[in-house]
Design a protein around this motif. Structure first.
Motif, PDB file in Angstrom:
ATOM      1  N   CYS A  16      -4.951  -8.287   7.165  1.00 39.93           N
ATOM      2  CA  CYS A  16      -6.131  -7.501   7.128  1.00 39.93           C
ATOM      3  C   CYS A  16      -6.822  -7.808   5.992  1.00 39.93           C
ATOM      4  CB  CYS A  16      -5.869  -6.197   7.175  1.00 39.93           C
ATOM      5  SG  CYS A  16      -7.341  -5.027   7.078  1.00 39.93           S
ATOM      6  N   MET A  18     -10.152  -5.685   5.349  1.00 35.21           N
ATOM      7  CA  MET A  18     -10.974  -4.558   5.476  1.00 35.21           C
ATOM      8  C   MET A  18     -10.942  -4.270   3.845  1.00 35.21           C
ATOM      9  SD  MET A  18     -12.701  -4.427   8.170  1.00 35.21           S
ATOM     10  CE  MET A  18     -13.526  -2.925   8.240  1.00 35.21           C
ATOM     11  N   CYS A  19      -9.885  -4.572   3.080  1.00 33.49           N
ATOM     12  CA  CYS A  19     -10.139  -4.505   1.691  1.00 33.49           C
ATOM     13  C   CYS A  19      -8.941  -5.182   0.976  1.00 33.49           C
ATOM     14  CB  CYS A  19      -9.661  -2.971   1.296  1.00 33.49           C
ATOM     15  SG  CYS A  19      -8.044  -2.341   1.079  1.00 33.49           S
ATOM     16  N   CYS A  21      -6.262  -4.904  -0.269  1.00 34.19           N
ATOM     17  CA  CYS A  21      -4.789  -4.483  -0.141  1.00 34.19           C
ATOM     18  C   CYS A  21      -3.844  -5.540   0.696  1.00 34.19           C
ATOM     19  CB  CYS A  21      -4.784  -3.171   0.570  1.00 34.19           C
ATOM     20  SG  CYS A  21      -3.062  -2.706   0.386  1.00 34.19           S
ATOM     21  N   ARG A  22      -4.717  -6.020   1.636  1.00 35.23           N
ATOM     22  CA  ARG A  22      -3.973  -7.397   2.233  1.00 35.23           C
ATOM     23  C   ARG A  22      -2.898  -6.778   3.551  1.00 35.23           C
ATOM     24  NH1 ARG A  22      -4.078 -10.588  -2.768  1.00 35.23           N
ATOM     25  NH2 ARG A  22      -3.937  -8.794  -3.579  1.00 35.23           N
ATOM     26  N   CYS A  23      -2.886  -5.846   4.274  1.00 36.02           N
ATOM     27  CA  CYS A  23      -1.757  -5.471   5.059  1.00 36.02           C
ATOM     28  C   CYS A  23      -1.573  -6.375   6.100  1.00 36.02           C
ATOM     29  CB  CYS A  23      -2.205  -4.051   5.468  1.00 36.02           C
ATOM     30  SG  CYS A  23      -2.251  -2.905   4.371  1.00 36.02           S
ATOM     31  N   LEU A  50      -1.780   1.498   9.078  1.00 36.49           N
ATOM     32  CA  LEU A  50      -3.081   0.725   8.918  1.00 36.49           C
ATOM     33  C   LEU A  50      -4.071   1.896   8.702  1.00 36.49           C
ATOM     34  CD1 LEU A  50      -3.788  -2.067   9.480  1.00 36.49           C
ATOM     35  CD2 LEU A  50      -4.685  -1.341  11.633  1.00 36.49           C
ATOM     36  N   CYS A  51      -4.893   1.597   7.665  1.00 41.90           N
ATOM     37  CA  CYS A  51      -5.797   2.572   7.167  1.00 41.90           C
ATOM     38  C   CYS A  51      -6.891   2.764   8.058  1.00 41.90           C
ATOM     39  CB  CYS A  51      -6.233   2.309   5.588  1.00 41.90           C
ATOM     40  SG  CYS A  51      -7.495   1.023   5.548  1.00 41.90           S
ATOM     41  N   LYS A  53     -10.096   1.880   7.552  1.00 42.10           N
ATOM     42  CA  LYS A  53     -10.892   0.762   7.377  1.00 42.10           C
ATOM     43  C   LYS A  53     -10.222  -0.328   8.219  1.00 42.10           C
ATOM     44  CE  LYS A  53      -9.943   1.035   3.062  1.00 42.10           C
ATOM     45  NZ  LYS A  53      -9.290   0.485   2.411  1.00 42.10           N
ATOM     46  N   GLY A  54      -9.111  -0.518   8.065  1.00 44.84           N
ATOM     47  CA  GLY A  54      -8.258  -1.324   8.846  1.00 44.84           C
ATOM     48  C   GLY A  54      -8.267  -1.285  10.392  1.00 44.84           C
ATOM     49  N   SER A 184      -3.616   0.385  -1.330  1.00 45.79           N
ATOM     50  CA  SER A 184      -4.049   1.427  -0.691  1.00 45.79           C
ATOM     51  C   SER A 184      -2.742   2.187   0.170  1.00 45.79           C
ATOM     52  CB  SER A 184      -5.310   1.330   0.086  1.00 45.79           C
ATOM     53  OG  SER A 184      -6.198   0.635  -0.644  1.00 45.79           O
ATOM     54  N   ASN A 185      -2.414   1.113   1.145  1.00 46.87           N
ATOM     55  CA  ASN A 185      -1.491   1.955   2.220  1.00 46.87           C
ATOM     56  C   ASN A 185       0.018   1.985   1.387  1.00 46.87           C
ATOM     57  OD1 ASN A 185      -2.988   2.343   4.512  1.00 46.87           O
ATOM     58  ND2 ASN A 185      -2.839   0.472   5.137  1.00 46.87           N
TER      59      ASN A 185
END
Ligand SMILES: Nc1nc2c(c(=O)[nH]1)N[C@H]1C(S)=C(S)[C@@H](COP(=O)(O)OP(=O)(O)OC[C@H]3O[C@@H](n4cnc5c(=O)[nH]c(N)nc54)[C@H](O)[C@@H]3O)O[C@H]1N2
Ligand SMILES: Nc1nc2c(c(=O)[nH]1)N[C@H]1C(S)=C(S)[C@@H](COP(=O)(O)OP(=O)(O)OC[C@H]3O[C@@H](n4cnc5c(=O)[nH]c(N)nc54)[C@H](O)[C@@H]3O)O[C@H]1N2
Ligand code: SF4
Ligand code: SF4
Ligand code: SF4
Ligand code: SF4
Ligand code: SF4
Ligand SMILES: [Mo]
Lengths: 961, 323, 241
Positions: A16, A18-19, A21-23, A50-51, A53-54, A184-185
């Motif tokens: 990801c 969307m930020c 954090c890179r999930c 997943l947040c 944004k994701g 974040s996550n």
């Protein structure tokens, strides 16, 4: 029942963005279009979650703000007006090649490359260095460099992406000034687990949102005063004897003896018993303890010796000395809870209780893990022990001009509680810990910058003493942002927030071309946005631009793209290869290094080209050594090829990716290039995770096994202990220079006082600079921002789903504060600082400290940007706090154009701004002010739908089935 | 609630239709026992058709309320549980019976069904069925609202009574005006009842206003989110540009506006029509009677708007603050 | 009988809205979709969402609690929205207690939404039918989804696992145990709707330090006892025999 097969025909994994954090994500495609994005359960970072944004990635992919064509500013159109014409990539490259080639062969520093919240500093940094310009940095300076520098200069690691709280084992967790952060996550996962396990969670923050909402105790604090609180906590903990003596003695410089002879050139330095035989970026083990039994000095770490931790002594040669901890104790003597209460607004009892909770938890709830390990002094330990008090802090501490010292105080608090890289406390993430300070250095003077030559040093580094500064013989800065100069000596991430102003003013010099990648410098990442926008468009008397050429590489039509002469359309994260490299800021876990990649799941839209490819192409065209072979021919076909085959030095075995190296992918961290590396990442969820053996997972500053492993895998140079700097000699060296002592460089006269004051080897509290330079009666309130969890900076107003959650922003005000100003809910008000004023709407809230007002960050937009309708709420009701924040301080004794930043690190002091609020005139239009002339949609951007029914890639009316 | 014009028109128009039918039927039964002068069948037939027209107009209005009117027929299926479904059955039934009533009267079909030896037994029979259906329809319409327990302003027998009385009053008022043109001998009967019904409706409507003003809310923010604390305040409803929840359940009007609407309807529905009816009778003026009806009907539009707007749905507890 | 439901743990919900957009993306392209967005890039954007996260403040500064409060259809056991539906489009499934809307039968009369005290239903302004949380029926029975992911979209996305999913009639399910253990409660119990979804309240962990626990025998300060040099003055030692 559903024809489930049809709903997720194809599933691809990637990462990801969307930020930052890179999930790990799994993208479900239907007919080649995105149907669903889910968290990848097999990814170590997000473990399947997943947040917000994701989960809204689809709307980013199909956003009307997407740039799809290279664009050139229309002849005669003003910068900022957003008038463009489409050009081809061939033209774009030709323009860049010619211009950058010319600059490189004359004066490479006239090309400046600054990047925002990106994750490819390894590549952009390499490009800049190869090009030969010193003028390169990423967002760190305007983001949280105080956090990085404050802690890395103290404990060799930091929060942010470099380390974090071990919530699996902590019992008490104290979060300071954090709203959302990068991790974040994972942080949310850990926090919930922590709470479920009965952990106690305290949040120290002027505002209670998000994470703080679920804190067991909210401690509202006045912004900019955390240093005072932490120093008082240290005071109380020392006073009660609640510190971890053994830890301090063994693993920090607390018991080391400091020269107290004011006449000595070594005043304030540790006393050494011999000249260091070998220079490296580590602390030589040649200092003294005071033997408690024999009552005499001994060399540190002498086996069997227990040193004094407190006390003042006289060396046999008559030199008066004190232990570092004695100096700390003396420093905090005046920082009583009573003193701090008056500054922080936190009651004395609360401060005392917090100190006791921390100290007693650390002392009485010790963790002992049956993990045997060996320290660098060859002592064998049967167990790993820990004190379960964990902290986390971010920009609430960092984004103040006193942040460096507050954060150093925090590092010291964590250390005296004995919580560094131990279970239940702070844990490092590879490649940390690193030496204090880490090894990389910039060139030391202008001679490091030569035409047609790579930079002689790193564009960013870690000064260990004044000789490491990047200044000319007169002490003037070499870099356009004045980083590593006497104004901000430890500005290890640069000062991106001053680049435009400096370039516009020609101070220290003019530049020719400014390339901005992934940063919205005409809006939310700039201070003083209104003026900076004027500077971007300002002309010399002869009609030429003050900043002659501006290139913007972005994926979306941001506020910044409108100011470009040349716009390079980037792909989205679903359309490109990316490497989240160990050479940059990887996503490592506590138990070992982790890096990850992106692999395209969709073809590029329009003519979008990954910026990575742009850099490889440019590097090859400009014949930068790293990108061409000996004959000057292009070395790498494309970015994926570069990632596989690039090595930091010939046959170093170190490249951008640490996983599946070696011919067949059998090696990790280090090894020859593996032609199938991408496929192996792809097969493994796009992530590489290395689990260190348990015995290497803790105490890594001093863990022989770990340090040897790190050395043999190319992560560190030395197998030397990284002792905690309770007392900072690095800082003292700068202070000595300012005092005219020692042989090295001296600060220019006007900065002597500044250096002497702020380069204090022990943390101290001072009022944020802006507050001390402004009229606090006139501007009685602090104004800060919060990260909204469902929005990333300015990116997401283009996102049809996320913008429904945050469509515009209010200024949140405590009801008492509002009542005093005669303001009620939903009133239009003015927020005014000494720099400007903004009209916005007020919202009353009990969840804010009365001296603070706040708003969500970067929700307000300039009209027409992001291809939003000019009447969109973001530009009519939403507002940007940045208009109130200046990038420079009022003229003061340090000079006229001193950055509004921390004097040690150059960290942008976003949260120092002081404001007042009052009701807007009822005759004022009910819209935000300032307003900006709307920009038209850029050529090539998709048209704006007036309604939509998204169904698996189609925008249909009615049923999608 | 956000009053939907379709429903405002639906309920007021069918109210007139139903009331008019009740007026016709009652007057016709009185004629049979010679309390009122007999009228030709065409009088009732035309009246019935006019009542039908009101009902049809109401039905048309209701279509605008439906998202998918083409499927409206499905609405009859759940009569066991749904008052709306029952209404959907009752309304066409009333329409059918009113239509048959009109036809019977038009054709002056008659037979001595019950051996009473009196005329009009067929019309009376059909009419009685119609009355039953009409009353049922009033009940259904009223119960649609009264049955929603947590819409406390509506959840009272007064709602059904008001629907009945207001609909009847407006129907009788119309009948009075209608009779002034075709059957002057009936005017007094209709107008008299119209006045009586209006006054009764006035009493019950005011009773419901008083009741609503004194309502104690069963739900509050505390029960809505389950946090027991005297001071709870919403900060954000989760979106900022509005949603179905904010569009459907909030009228978005000021308190002043609401108050004005209330007074407008209180004046237009009750005293003015009563005065006009009285004056119409006294001055023998059909025009005044027409005016009485029109004023009352317009007043009823306000009344119905207010009826919906005043209802405070408990879901609103969740949608207090944009943030 | 089975009654599937969500249990939402307000003790850990940080109000991140992950459940909001994951619900939207799953459902807009699923059985219940598409879910429209109006004015997606204009003033006052609005659209159909099955789940929203709200924020409340409790108490007065400094004793303020900020409560994030997610809300979707509660799948009531006595759902007032069902009997009022004239078409039978709204129904409660016998087999698992999920309350659903059959879009093919719905006439868009909105009556069911009036009958829901929780504001859990939204009329789709483009399809003109009533919509609401389906408990992701098109996920939870889909055997092609791995078992541990065969849960509602909002549940798998929630970073704090604040959303539990299961059968509240099975006393051994995660949800039942959570309700029991943490005092799970229902919204607006006063209407007897018996919402299947439950909420877990805030719980506070505190620490008590007794005065005599503060200082311990091994207090490190004791190691810093100041040793004095030998006294050169005359003392009793010189005289006493
Ligand atoms: N008042 C106030 N101001 C602040 C802060 C604050 O707290 N308060 N925070 C500061 C901090 S910490 C930071 S890091 C900065 C962040 O500020 P910026 O780095 O400017 O972040 P964004 O606004 O997100 O802008 C980044 C740009 O990246 C673009 N972008 C997004 N995805 C892609 C992509 O895939 N490729 C390319 N090429 N471009 C892409 C976006 O369109 C946008 O134009 O803001 C700072 N500004
Ligand atoms: N969703 C989302 N996530 C993001 C981002 C985003 O834009 N959106 N941005 C990313 C980026 S670039 C960054 S740098 C990180 C930043 O992550 P954070 O540091 O968590 O972000 P901020 O919003 O700056 O949070 C600052 C917090 O500090 C508080 N604060 C302000 N002044 C003080 C003070 O003096 N003392 C104390 N104790 N608290 C104070 C504020 O109230 C706020 O809660 O987040 C990253 N993650
Ligand atoms: S935190 Fe959210 S936006 Fe950031 S990478 Fe993870 S899922 Fe994506
Ligand atoms: S995803 Fe979880 S933590 Fe986030 S708002 Fe929803 S329930 Fe709360
Ligand atoms: S929450 Fe509302 S829509 Fe859902 S079952 Fe209960 S009453 Fe019906
Ligand atoms: S809107 Fe649809 S589901 Fe709701 S009551 Fe009407 S027909 Fe039933
Ligand atoms: S269960 Fe499914 S439909 Fe219901 S709120 Fe969660 S994601 Fe949305
Ligand atoms: Mo940042």
């Amino acid at each position: 029942m559903t024809d489930s097969q049809a709903l997720h025909e194809e599933v691809r994994t990637t990462t990801c963005y969307m930020c930052a954090c890179r999930c790990g994500i799994k993208v479900h495609l239907k007919n080649g279009e995105v149907r669903f994005i889910e968290g990848n359960p097999d990814h170590p970072l997000n473990q399947g979650v997943l947040c917000a944004k994701g989960s809204s990635g689809i709307m980013k992919q199909y956003s009307p703000a997407r740039l799809t064509k290279p664009l050139r500013r229309k002849q005669g159109a003003d910068r900022g007006a957003g008038e463009f014409e489409e050009i081809s990539w061939d033209e774009a490259f030709a323009i860049l090649e010619e211009r950058l080639g010319k600059i490189r062969s004359t004066d490479p520093k006239q090309f400046a490359l600054f990047t925002g919240r990106d994750q490819m500093q390894a590549l952009t940094g390499l490009f800049a260095r190869q090009y030969g310009t010193p003028n390169y940095a990423a967002h760190g300076g305007f983001c949280s460099v105080n956090m990085a520098a404050g802690l890395i200069y103290t404990i060799g690691g930091s929060f942010w992406e470099f380390g974090g709280p071990d919530l699996d084992r902590a019992k008490l967790f104290v979060m300071i000034g954090t709203a959302e952060d990068h991790h974040s996550n994972p942080l949310k996962i850990a926090l919930a687990e922590f709470k479920r396990n009965g952990g106690r969670f305290i949040s120290i923050n002027p505002v209670r949102t998000g994470y703080s909402a679920i804190a067991d105790e909210w401690v509202p604090i006045k912004p900019g005063t955390d240093g005072a609180l932490i120093l008082a906590l240290i005071h109380e903990i020392i006073k009660q004897g609640l510190y971890d003596r053994d830890f301090l003695v063994q693993y920090s410089n607390s018991a080391e003896l400091v020269n107290m002879d004011p006449r000595s050139p070594e005043y304030g330095m540790f006393v050494r018993f011999e000249v260091p035989p070998e220079e490296g970026c580590f602390d030589p083990q040649n200092k003294l303890w005071w033997d408690r039994e024999m009552d005499r000095p001994v060399s540190t770490m002498t086996p069997g010796v227990e040193p004094r931790l407190l006390g003042e002594f006289t060396l046999p040669d008559g030199t008066p000395v004190k232990t570092a901890f004695e100096l700390l104790k003396e420093r905090v003597a005046a920082y009583t809870p009573e003193w701090a209460a008056g500054i922080t607004g936190i009651p004395v009892e609360t401060i005392v209780r917090l100190a006791h909770e921390m100290g007693v938890t650390a002392r009485d709830q010790k963790i002992e893990l049956p993990i045997a390990w060996t320290d660098v002094w060859e002592n064998e330990h049967q167990t790993v022990t820990g004190n379960p008090v964990a902290f986390h802090a971010m920009r609430g501490m960092a984004a103040h001009s006193n942040g460096f010292h507050s954060i150093r105080a925090l590092g010291i608090l964590m250390s005296i509680l004995g919580t560094i890289d131990r279970p239940g406390g702070f844990r490092h993430k590879a490649p940390f810990p690193r030496p204090i300070p880490p090894c990389p250095k910039t060139p030391k003077g202008p001679e490091g910058v030569q035409p047609d030559t790579p930079l002689n040093g790193m564009p960013l580094g870690w000064p260990a003493d004044p000789d490491d500064l990047f200044v000319d013989d007169d002490g003037n800065p070499v870099r356009i942002d004045k980083a590593f100069s006497w104004e901000y000596p430890l500005s290890v991430h640069g000062l991106m927030h001053n680049v435009i102003t400096n370039a516009w003013r020609g101070d220290p010099y003019k530049i020719d071309t400014l390339l901005i990648f992934m940063a919205n410098m005409a809006w939310n990442s700039t201070m003083n946005a209104v003026e900076v926008r004027k500077m971007l468009n300002d002309k010399e008397e002869d009609g030429s631009y003050k900043i002659p050429f501006i290139v913007v590489a972005d994926a979306f039509q941001s506020e910044m793209t409108a100011f470009a002469d040349l716009v390079l359309p980037d792909t989205t994260y679903l359309e490109r290869h990316d490497a989240m490299s160990m050479l940059d800021r990887p996503i490592s876990e506590f138990d070992g290094p982790v890096d990850s990649v992106r692999i395209p799941v969709l073809p590029p839209t329009g003519e979008c080209k990954p910026f990575q490819e742009v850099l490889i192409e440019l590097g090859s065209r400009l014949k930068l050594p790293a990108f061409v072979d000996k004959e000057g021919k292009r070395k790498y076909r494309d970015y994926p090829d570069f990632i596989v085959n690039f090595e930091t030095a010939p046959n170093s075995g170190i490249g951008f990716l640490a996983g599946w190296r070696g011919k067949g992918g059998e090696k990790s961290m280090k090894g020859e290039p593996n032609p199938n590396q991408w496929q192996m990442y792809e097969k493994n969820n796009c992530v590489f995770q290395y689990h260190l053996p348990k015995s290497y997972q803790y105490m890594r500053n001093w863990n022989q096994g770990y340090l040897q492993w790190a050395q043999s895998h190319g992560m560190t140079r030395h197998v030397e202990p990284i002792n905690i700097h309770i007392y900072s000699e690095v800082l003292q060296k700068f202070r000595l220079a300012a005092q005219g002592k020692g042989a090295g460089r001296r600060p220019p006269e006007h900065l002597r006082k500044r250096i002497e004051t702020y380069f204090d080897p022990l943390p101290f509290y001072y009022e944020p600079l802006e507050a001390s330079l402004s009229d606090k009666h006139q501007y009685p309130l602090n104004a800060v921002t919060q990260r909204p969890m469902a929005m990333y900076h300015s990116w997401d107003s283009q996102n049809a789903w996320l913008r429904q959650i945050h469509t515009y922003n209010y200024l949140y005000v405590n009801p008492k504060t509002a009542a005093a100003a005669g303001i009620s809910d939903d009133d239009w008000i003015w927020v005014e600082s000494q720099w400007g004023k903004v009209r916005c709407m007020a919202r009353l809230t009990e969840a804010v400290e009365p001296g603070t007002v706040w708003t969500w960050n970067a929700i307000g937009k300039a009209a027409g940007a992001w291809n939003l309708d000019p009447k969109a709420n973001e530009s009519k009701q939403g507002f940007l706090l940045n208009h109130l924040i200046s990038e420079e301080l009022p003229a003061n004794e340090a000079g006229e154009h001193i950055s509004n930043s921390d004097p040690v690190t150059g960290q942008a002091a976003w949260y120092d701004v002081r404001v007042r609020i009052y009701k807007a005139d009822p005759n004022d239009p009910p819209e935000t002010s300032p307003q900006f002339a709307p920009v038209p949609p850029a050529p090539g951007t998709p048209s704006r739908r007036t309604w939509q029914n998204y169904f698996a890639g189609r925008f249909t009316k009615g049923g999608g089935k | 609630m956000h009053p939907a014009l379709s429903v405002v028109f639906l309920t007021t128009l069918i109210g007139v239709g139903q009331g008019l039918f009740l007026a016709l039927f009652s007057s016709q039964s009185y004629t049979i026992v010679n309390i009122l002068p007999a009228q030709p069948g065409s009088y009732y037939a035309l009246g019935g058709l006019i009542a039908l027209a009101f009902l049809v107009a109401g039905l048309i209005a209701s279509v605008f309320h439906l998202g998918r009117p083409e499927r409206a027929w499905r609405a009859a299926s759940k009569w066991r549980t749904s008052w709306l479904s029952r209404e959907v059955i009752a309304l066409p039934l009333v329409m059918a019976l009113v239509f048959v009533y009109a036809v019977v009267n038009w054709l002056e079909l008659d037979a001595d069904l019950y051996g009473w030896g009196l005329p009009g037994q067929v019309a009376l029979t059909v009419g009685s069925l119609g009355v039953a259906a009409t009353l049922a329809l009033f009940l259904c319409t009223g119960m649609i609202y009264a049955a929603i327990r947590f819409l406390q302003e509506w959840a009272t027998p007064l709602t059904v009574v008001n629907y009945f009385l207001l609909g009847s009053a407006s129907g009788f008022a119309f009948a009075a005006a209608y009779a002034a043109a075709l059957a002057p001998g009936m005017v007094e009967f209709y107008a008299g009842w119209a006045i009586v019904l209006t006054l009764a409706a006035c009493a019950t409507r005011i009773a419901s206003l008083v009741r609503n003003a004194r309502l104690k809310r069963v739900s509050n923010l505390q029960t809505a989110i389950g946090v027991r604390h005297p001071q709870v305040q919403q900060q954000a409803m989760g979106f900022m540009g509005g949603s179905y929840n904010t569009r459907e359940y909030f009228h978005g009007r000021s308190l002043v506006f609401m108050k004005s609407v209330k007074w407008i309807f209180l004046v237009l529905v009750f005293p003015v029509p009563v005065l006009l009816l009285w004056a119409g009778l006294a001055l023998d003026s059909g025009a005044l009677l027409w005016l009485a009806f029109v004023v009352q009907y317009v007043g009823l539009l306000f009344e119905r708007w207010f009826f919906f707007a005043q209802a405070n749905h408990p879901q609103n507890l969740y949608y207090q603050v944009v943030g | 009988m089975t009654q599937l439901a969500l249990v939402i743990d307000l003790n850990v919900c940080v109000g991140c809205h992950a459940c909001v957009t994951s619900c939207k993306q799953w459902n807009t392209s699923g059985e219940a979709g598409p879910l429209f967005d109006d004015n997606p890039y204009q003033a006052d954007p609005t659209g159909t969402f099955f789940n929203r996260v709200q924020t409340y403040e409790v108490g007065e500064f400094p004793c303020t609690e900020t409560v994030h409060f997610p809300k979707s259809c509660l799948h009531c056991e006595e759902p007032p929205c069902v009997p009022v539906c004239p078409t039978g489009a709204s129904y409660k499934r016998k087999e698992d207690g999920i309350v659903l809307v059959d879009y093919d039968k719905c006439i868009g009369c909105k009556y069911c939404s009036w009958a829901c005290p929780y504001g859990a239903r939204e009329l789709d302004e483009y399809q003109k039918v009533m919509k609401k949380c389906t408990l992701c029926v098109d996920r939870i029975y889909d055997l092609s989804i791995p078992e541990d992911r065969r849960k509602p979209a909002c549940v798998i996305s929630c970073p704090t696992s604040a959303r539990l999913y299961g059968d509240i009639h099975d006393p051994n399910s995660v949800v039942s145990r959570a309700i029991m253990a943490s005092g799970g409660y229902q919204l607006m119990p006063e209407w007897g709707t018996k919402p299947a979804n439950h909420y877990l309240p805030r719980r506070r962990t505190q620490m008590t330090i007794r005065a005599d626990e503060l200082v311990r025998a091994d207090n490190p300060l004791k190691k810093e006892d100041i040793r004095h040099d030998t006294s050169k003055d005359v003392t009793l030692d010189d005289w006493l025999m």
